[in-house]
Design an enzyme around this catalytic site. Structure first.
Site, PDB file in Angstrom:
ATOM      1  N   LYS A 314      31.775  37.290 -25.286  1.00 32.18           N
ATOM      2  CA  LYS A 314      30.583  36.461 -25.042  1.00 32.18           C
ATOM      3  C   LYS A 314      29.719  36.999 -23.905  1.00 32.18           C
ATOM      4  CE  LYS A 314      32.408  32.059 -26.691  1.00 32.18           C
ATOM      5  NZ  LYS A 314      32.696  30.661 -26.402  1.00 32.18           N
ATOM      6  N   ASP A 351      27.239  26.722 -27.551  1.00 35.04           N
ATOM      7  CA  ASP A 351      28.385  25.995 -26.988  1.00 35.04           C
ATOM      8  C   ASP A 351      27.899  24.854 -26.095  1.00 35.04           C
ATOM      9  OD1 ASP A 351      30.467  27.411 -28.100  1.00 35.04           O
ATOM     10  OD2 ASP A 351      30.643  28.813 -26.424  1.00 35.04           O
TER      11      ASP A 351
HETATM   12  P1  NAP Z   1      37.728  31.754 -20.146  1.00 30.96           P
HETATM   13  O1  NAP Z   1      36.352  32.258 -19.939  1.00 30.96           O
HETATM   14  O2  NAP Z   1      38.857  32.712 -20.234  1.00 30.96           O
HETATM   15  O3  NAP Z   1      38.032  30.711 -18.940  1.00 30.96           O
HETATM   16  C1  NAP Z   1      39.274  30.117 -18.790  1.00 30.96           C
HETATM   17  C2  NAP Z   1      39.252  29.108 -17.614  1.00 30.96           C
HETATM   18  O4  NAP Z   1      40.466  28.379 -17.682  1.00 30.96           O
HETATM   19  C3  NAP Z   1      39.185  29.750 -16.253  1.00 30.96           C
HETATM   20  O5  NAP Z   1      38.466  28.902 -15.384  1.00 30.96           O
HETATM   21  C4  NAP Z   1      40.673  29.806 -15.866  1.00 30.96           C
HETATM   22  O6  NAP Z   1      40.879  29.748 -14.452  1.00 30.96           O
HETATM   23  C5  NAP Z   1      41.180  28.525 -16.469  1.00 30.96           C
HETATM   24  N1  NAP Z   1      42.598  28.579 -16.784  1.00 30.96           N
HETATM   25  C6  NAP Z   1      43.180  29.291 -17.780  1.00 30.96           C
HETATM   26  N2  NAP Z   1      44.506  29.063 -17.797  1.00 30.96           N
HETATM   27  C7  NAP Z   1      44.762  28.180 -16.796  1.00 30.96           C
HETATM   28  C8  NAP Z   1      45.935  27.556 -16.306  1.00 30.96           C
HETATM   29  N3  NAP Z   1      47.120  27.792 -16.875  1.00 30.96           N
HETATM   30  N4  NAP Z   1      45.829  26.718 -15.287  1.00 30.96           N
HETATM   31  C9  NAP Z   1      44.646  26.456 -14.708  1.00 30.96           C
HETATM   32  N5  NAP Z   1      43.485  27.008 -15.118  1.00 30.96           N
HETATM   33  C10 NAP Z   1      43.546  27.869 -16.156  1.00 30.96           C
HETATM   34  O7  NAP Z   1      37.830  30.872 -21.471  1.00 30.96           O
HETATM   35  P2  NAP Z   1      36.682  29.979 -22.159  1.00 30.96           P
HETATM   36  O8  NAP Z   1      35.941  30.770 -23.174  1.00 30.96           O
HETATM   37  O9  NAP Z   1      35.903  29.297 -21.106  1.00 30.96           O
HETATM   38  O10 NAP Z   1      37.563  28.927 -23.002  1.00 30.96           O
HETATM   39  C11 NAP Z   1      38.302  27.939 -22.319  1.00 30.96           C
HETATM   40  C12 NAP Z   1      38.826  26.905 -23.298  1.00 30.96           C
HETATM   41  O11 NAP Z   1      37.749  26.249 -23.946  1.00 30.96           O
HETATM   42  C13 NAP Z   1      39.700  27.493 -24.409  1.00 30.96           C
HETATM   43  O12 NAP Z   1      40.776  26.618 -24.648  1.00 30.96           O
HETATM   44  C14 NAP Z   1      38.784  27.490 -25.612  1.00 30.96           C
HETATM   45  O13 NAP Z   1      39.502  27.349 -26.834  1.00 30.96           O
HETATM   46  C15 NAP Z   1      37.943  26.260 -25.343  1.00 30.96           C
HETATM   47  N6  NAP Z   1      36.642  26.343 -26.034  1.00 30.96           N
HETATM   48  C16 NAP Z   1      36.373  25.388 -26.956  1.00 30.96           C
HETATM   49  C17 NAP Z   1      35.179  25.404 -27.638  1.00 30.96           C
HETATM   50  C18 NAP Z   1      34.895  24.326 -28.644  1.00 30.96           C
HETATM   51  O14 NAP Z   1      34.012  24.502 -29.501  1.00 30.96           O
HETATM   52  N7  NAP Z   1      35.557  23.198 -28.562  1.00 30.96           N
HETATM   53  C19 NAP Z   1      34.228  26.421 -27.401  1.00 30.96           C
HETATM   54  C20 NAP Z   1      34.526  27.389 -26.425  1.00 30.96           C
HETATM   55  C21 NAP Z   1      35.746  27.340 -25.748  1.00 30.96           C
HETATM   56  P3  NAP Z   1      40.879  31.076 -13.547  1.00 30.96           P
HETATM   57  O15 NAP Z   1      39.445  31.298 -13.163  1.00 30.96           O
HETATM   58  O16 NAP Z   1      41.745  30.705 -12.398  1.00 30.96           O
HETATM   59  O17 NAP Z   1      41.462  32.185 -14.388  1.00 30.96           O
END
Ligand code: NAP
Length: 529
Positions: A314, A351
């Site tokens: 992304k 999103d």
């Molecule tokens: P990303 O850019 O990799 O960001 C992940 C975030 O989660 C970071 O802030 C990370 O913290 C935190 N994190 C990950 N594992 C963690 C843990 N075990 N404990 C505490 N914090 C944790 O991912 P993203 O694209 O934003 O996606 C995040 C989530 O949103 C995913 O589950 C994804 O499936 C969901 N999502 C859903 C939709 C939808 O349409 N519903 C759309 C997009 C994303 P750090 O900064 O400390 O690493």
């Protein structure tokens, strides 16, 4: 920019127009002759056009005893008979003479197609000279289980196969990256004789779905999951029912989701059915991409008309687009790319629209409010997470007039995002006792609680009591522990599934220029994904 092997140079409409429809062929790999005949009948019931009888899979195969059983007429489908030796990726370990005799017998018993390997094709041709029935077509095949050679080498291979006197050319190679498939499309589209051209492996998956666009003679689809005869072969049912392969032709536009990994994505089910429902001539496929810029440079034709982007592409998508919507640029993430008629790539982020509108509507369903003002205006909006989804939610909420607070595991990232949007940052520990006012909104944008870690939750139930509204971006499972406990505390809950549906609707509108069939898309997500 087009490269030498770019698909922009391919003109499928011109080349494939005179060819017949691409057939769906189901490999029959049973160990017993009767079971193999049953597989052929099952393939017919699925709607396949022919079945490949893999004689090398039969245990204790005796040609004179077993072939009359397998090829008995009336037969529900035409048969392609293959007796693949070990040295070409099959299971047969005996000599060529016995193998050739079995193939010749299959021809005499009425097999419509027989496959023999290029390495021994001349020898086989001598044996069948004057004995091949007119209604049997000979496929001469070449398999490369390591890589995909250059377009020039592939073209030489085609010439070599044609020179054997083959009726149909078959080339199967292996993708080490998705751009390898473009070389195969070039070959398919320019070949003057019937040709099967497939690229094996996850990275070659699109070759199996898009070959009708480039005039491929057939594509293989397994009887069911686990019955594949080659790596990353789709099921025949998915080819026919999910990818609508019967409708794919030279003019079909290609869309898809770019990610790594991407095989688990439900977006192809959703978008293909939505396209079909409005009669839009397009197919939506998973693109397993390692290098986004290289992918976009290679698949640069107007036929590759739009893309969804997911992890980890992304952010790179912002750099790869010619133009980026201002909010997507501020968020630093593009999840939708559209190719304009002038060829330029334009990036958007659906999103944030999907998530924010889902939360707004969730609140409106429970609270009486002025319909002209966002129910987020003036509210304290706590975002857990500072990744792509966190940024999208934080920018979206700020746009709607909320006061945004960021909490994140890595505090420095929370501070960075908080500074960008002009709000405070918290640690996850701070969040446990954070209750400055009533009516707060919480949005989890981390993967905490996502399948398979369904017992995890980002905030204790005690702390949840401080929130009036709780949103979770995680949507597998549909009801996360966070949402279940928030509902038990009396909060209004909004599911990540609603965000998923709405971001997909936004993408559909960018891709097609038509309003999204919202009831249908919601129905598909709730029942089929
Ligand atoms: P990303 O850019 O990799 O960001 C992940 C975030 O989660 C970071 O802030 C990370 O913290 C935190 N994190 C990950 N594992 C963690 C843990 N075990 N404990 C505490 N914090 C944790 O991912 P993203 O694209 O934003 O996606 C995040 C989530 O949103 C995913 O589950 C994804 O499936 C969901 N999502 C859903 C939709 C939808 O349409 N519903 C759309 C997009 C994303 P750090 O900064 O400390 O690493």
């Amino acid at each position: 920019m087009a490269t030498a092997m770019s698909v922009s140079a391919v003109t499928p409409a011109a080349a494939a127009v005179s060819r017949r429809r691409t057939m769906v062929c189901v490999p029959a790999t049973a160990r017993a002759p009767r079971e193999m005949a049953e597989e052929l009948a099952a393939a017919a019931a699925l709607g396949a056009d022919l079945a490949e009888l893999r004689l090398d899979c039969l245990a204790g195969f005796a040609p004179r005893r077993d072939l009359p059983v397998i090829l008995a007429k009336p037969r529900p489908l035409p048969a392609l008979v293959t007796y693949r030796p070990k040295w070409e990726g099959g299971k047969y370990e005996g000599d060529d003479e016995s193998r050739f005799e079995a193939l010749l017998l299959a021809m005499e018993l009425g097999a419509e197609y027989v496959d023999v390997e290029l390495k021994v094709a001349d020898k086989f041709m001598k044996l069948i000279s004057g004995r091949k029935p007119d209604n049997c077509k000979l496929i001469v095949s070449s398999h490369n289980y390591e890589s995909t050679p250059s377009s020039e080498e592939l073209a030489n291979l085609v010439a070599q196969i044609q020179a054997t006197g083959a009726d149909i050319v078959k080339i199967a190679t292996t993708a080490t990256e998705i751009v390898d498939v473009a070389k195969m499309f070039q070959i398919l589209v320019h070949c003057q004789v019937p040709i099967i051209g497939l690229v094996m492996n996850d990275r070659g998956f699109i070759s199996r779905v898009l070959c009708p666009k480039y005039g491929g003679f057939l594509t293989f689809g397994s009887l069911k999951k686990g019955k594949e005869s080659a790596p990353a072969q789709p099921t025949a049912a998915d080819l026919i029912n999910v990818y609508n392969i019967r409708q794919i032709g030279p003019d079909t536009k290609v869309f898809g989701i770019i990610g790594k990994p991407v095989g688990h994505s439900k977006s192809p089910i959703l978008h293909n059915e939505a396209f079909r429902s409005v009669g839009f001539n397009a197919v939506y496929v998973p693109f397993l991409v390692d290098d986004l810029a290289k992918f976009l440079n290679t698949y640069s034709s107007p036929d590759f008309a739009g893309f969804s982007c997911t992890i980890p592409h992304k952010e790179a998508a912002v750099r790869c687009c010619d133009e980026v919507d201002p909010i997507a640029r501020d968020i630093g993430a593009v999840n939708t790319i559209v190719r304009r008629p002038d060829g330029k790539l334009v990036g958007y982020n659906t999103d944030y629209v999907g998530a924010i509108s889902a939360i707004e509507d969730g609140i409106r369903a429970f609270e009486q409010r002025d319909p002209d003002t966002s129910p987020l205006a003036g509210r304290l909006f706590v975002v857990i997470g500072a990744g792509g989804a966190g940024k999208a939610l934080a920018y979206g909420a700020k746009e709607k007039g909320a006061r945004v607070v960021i909490a994140n595991r890595t505090f420095a990232r929370a501070q960075e995002l908080a500074n960008l949007i002009g709000g405070p940052a918290l640690t996850l520990a701070d969040l446990e006792n954070y209750h400055p006012e009533e009516g707060m909104i919480l949005a989890n944008t981390t993967a905490i609680g996502m399948h398979p870690n369904v017992n995890e939750t980002p905030l204790s139930k005690q702390a949840l009591k401080s929130y009036a509204v709780v949103f979770d971006a995680v949507y597998t499972p549909k009801e996360t522990r966070l949402l279940r406990e928030a509902a038990e505390c009396g909060a209004t809950v909004v599911s990540g599934l609603e965000m998923f549906i709405r971001q997909a609707m936004g993408q559909f509108e960018h891709f097609t220029g038509m309003p999204a069939p919202d009831n249908l898309m919601r129905d598909i997500v709730l029942t089929k994904t």
